[in-house]
Design an enzyme around this catalytic site. Structure first.
Site, short mmCIF file in Angstrom:
data_model
loop_
_atom_site.label_atom_id
_atom_site.label_comp_id
_atom_site.label_asym_id
_atom_site.label_seq_id
_atom_site.Cartn_x
_atom_site.Cartn_y
_atom_site.Cartn_z
N TYR A 122 -23.48 125.43 -41.37
CA TYR A 122 -24.56 126.38 -41.62
C TYR A 122 -24.77 127.19 -40.34
O TYR A 122 -25.57 126.83 -39.49
CB TYR A 122 -25.84 125.61 -41.99
CG TYR A 122 -26.98 126.45 -42.55
CD1 TYR A 122 -27.64 127.39 -41.77
CD2 TYR A 122 -27.42 126.29 -43.86
CE1 TYR A 122 -28.69 128.14 -42.28
CE2 TYR A 122 -28.47 127.02 -44.37
CZ TYR A 122 -29.10 127.95 -43.57
OH TYR A 122 -30.13 128.70 -44.09
N LYS B 17 -28.64 123.86 -48.86
CA LYS B 17 -28.96 124.12 -47.46
C LYS B 17 -28.93 122.82 -46.64
O LYS B 17 -28.36 122.78 -45.55
CB LYS B 17 -30.34 124.78 -47.33
CG LYS B 17 -30.35 126.26 -47.60
CD LYS B 17 -31.76 126.81 -47.70
CE LYS B 17 -32.58 126.60 -46.45
NZ LYS B 17 -32.22 127.56 -45.38
#
Length: 555
Positions: free
Chosen positions: A225, A216
């Protein structure tokens, strides 16, 4: 995907070997780097989140009781109707960081309508102590209320079940709960159901969390993202990491991250063998369900959710965003290879993207209104359609790639005249306007404020052919004009107080706010064009600015 076949996933693990000593060493250094990068919240913030969620749970019960009494139920029956909140996303997965929002689902009984939630509950939120803001978007694909309680941002979804009461013991695992629900409720429930299923299907939750926290952070730093802009969102990244954990059930985080980049690069490149790889099943795509449905063939990177009803979490991926992610997987795999052999540090993996240094030309999309509340909805509408502009640009001759940035940049500008306001709406912001404070325009006739959100798309142009003479022309007037028409089709669009501009600018004319302090190269030789900020007012510029006289009336 079930565990009845003796392993997690629809194919057996690639390897059940334990991680070696070197992989254990790099896992230690990885966790140290993640702490240095500030990805873990403090114990104090964690407690504050728990308190906020407890308050929210009580508020939902009071809301259900209030609506029950309105519907004619007795006080006792209304109080017994219950109501419950479920968290999902990064918070439920245990990989959230400081300042991140909490995805929350409010589950209510059948006597509470969607209108009740977006009217009565929003009012109750605004009247609650510690609530800084509350803004409902009931017409979104997944209807949502965005709020902030005691400084914690929360996204609230709502699902109405066909039950007369919602007990505290309720879980959402039973597929029968979806019977007789409308599509919006099913979509709202899906986030929580998918999150729980992912946690159920990983061999080691701590390894999964450590690995996902790394991926992430990497995806955020590399600006890939964002589901809405055609990259991968949180649930897609979580499913990919979970699948790698299934394929290597006894590996630890350093080994999982290393294998993630290798497999992801193999999966996305070369493209011609993609469907064959999906059907054979060793790679982390439709492996949540072994059957490849024809609809999934239209998706470039099909990643299918594990909970019923299965959905493709990556339907927004375009040709351009797939190329960008493929290149990032390649770079990531090269860095991790060097980390494993000891010639690089993990910090290199988390280096910031170079988006605003990468291209010579950019498209700037500016959404503007005269009020902060309206701007949230209008800018969100424009952002949700940026992907359509990217797809149209992909068909332009000489344009090899259209690269959307993953977020917009917000400005509030205070203008003394209609001329300043109109120029600002078109992206022509003078230093005086940029630095002016609100109190400097208070009480002055003709003065007003304007709210802007700017989105950027990098344009990669194919090299000039050998032997060609004269300047090349890049005509993007059709896709930009069609995009402006598309956003104006929003049923709440009002040309008197909403503006949309699409224009192309050179890299040297990018505004300072897109760069970190000290990041921008000196521009001593740069001269500002008379038309402002380097904008080219030929093909590709689509001005659409509402009347400044009417705009001033917006509250």
């Amino acid at each position: 995907m079930s565990t009845t076949n003796g392993h997690l996933g629809v194919t057996p693990p690639i390897s059940t070997s334990e991680s070696n000593d070197r992989e254990k060493e790099v896992t230690v250094t990885l966790m140290e780097e993640l702490r240095r990068q500030g990805t873990f919240e403090t114990e104090e913030e964690a407690k504050r989140r728990e308190i906020v969620l407890g308050r929210l749970a009580s508020l939902v019960k009071r809301f259900v009781t209030r609506i029950g009494i309105k519907q004619g139920l007795s006080q006792a029956a209304a109080e017994a109707s219950g109501g419950k909140i479920f968290t999902f996303g990064s918070y439920r997965l245990g990989v959230h960081g400081p300042g991140s929002d909490i995805d929350t689902l409010c589950v209510v009984p059948k006597h509470v309508s969607r209108e009740d939630f977006f009217e009565d509950f929003e009012e109750m939120l605004k009247a609650t102590e510690g609530v800084d803001e509350a803004s409902a978007v009931p017409d979104a694909y997944v209807p949502i209320i965005k709020t902030k309680i005691s400084g914690i941002p929360i996204d609230l979804l709502m699902a109405r079940l066909a039950l007369s009461s919602i007990p505290d013991t309720l879980t959402l695992q039973d597929d029968n709960l979806l019977r007789n629900l409308d599509e919006r409720c099913v979509r709202s429930l899906n986030g929580s159901r998918v999150t729980d299923e992912i946690l159920r299907l990983v061999p080691n939750i701590e390894v999964f969390r450590d690995s996902l926290r790394c991926i992430k952070l990497w995806a955020q730093r590399r600006a890939i993202y964002s589901n809405v802009n055609g990259f991968l969102g949180g649930v897609a990244w979580a499913m990919l990491v979970a699948r790698i954990c299934q394929l290597y059930p006894n590996a630890i985080a350093g080994a999982i991250v290393s294998r993630f980049f290798i497999i992801m690069y193999q999966w996305t490149w070369p493209q011609p063998v993609l469907l064959k790889q999906i059907e054979e099943g060793p790679l982390p795509v439709r492996v949540w369900n072994p059957k490849l449905y024809p609809a999934d063939r239209a998706h470039r990177m099909p990643i299918i959710t594990p909970a019923y009803p299965s959905m493709c979490a990556t339907h927004n991926v375009t040709a351009s965003t797939q190329m960008i992610m493929t290149e990032e997987f390649k770079k990531g795999s090269e860095i991790v290879d060097r980390v494993i052999v000891g010639s690089a540090d993990w910090s290199e993996l988390f280096s910031k993207h170079d988006f605003f240094h990468k291209y010579r030309y950019y498209l700037q999309v500016i959404a503007s209104t005269g009020s902060s509340e309206l701007q949230i909805k209008w800018a969100g509408t424009v952002e949700s359609r940026i992907r359509q502009l990217v797809m149209k640009l992909e068909y332009v001759d000489s344009l090899t790639l259209a690269h959307p940035f993953i977020k917009g940049f917000e400005q509030v500008l205070h203008c003394l005249s209609e001329e300043e306001l109109r120029a600002a709406a078109q992206g022509d912001v003078s230093d005086a306007v940029a630095k002016r404070k609100k109190e400097e325009i208070e009480g002055k006739e003709g003065a007003s404020s304007i709210y802007l959100t700017s989105f950027y798309i990098g344009l990669a142009i194919e090299p000039k052919q050998a032997g060609s003479v004269g300047p090349r022309k890049l005509d993007i007037s059709y896709p930009t004009t069609e995009f402006a028409k598309l956003v104006k089709m929003w049923d709440k669009y009002d040309g008197s107080n909403m503006g949309i501009i699409v224009r192309h600018i050179k890299a040297t004319a990018l505004p300072d706010y897109v760069f970190d302090e000290g990041e921008r190269q000196p521009r001593s030789a740069l001269k500002r064009p008379k038309n402002g900020k380097g904008a080219d007012k030929t093909n590709g510029t689509s001005p659409d600015v509402p009347s400044s006289k009417r705009r001033r009336s917006v509250q």
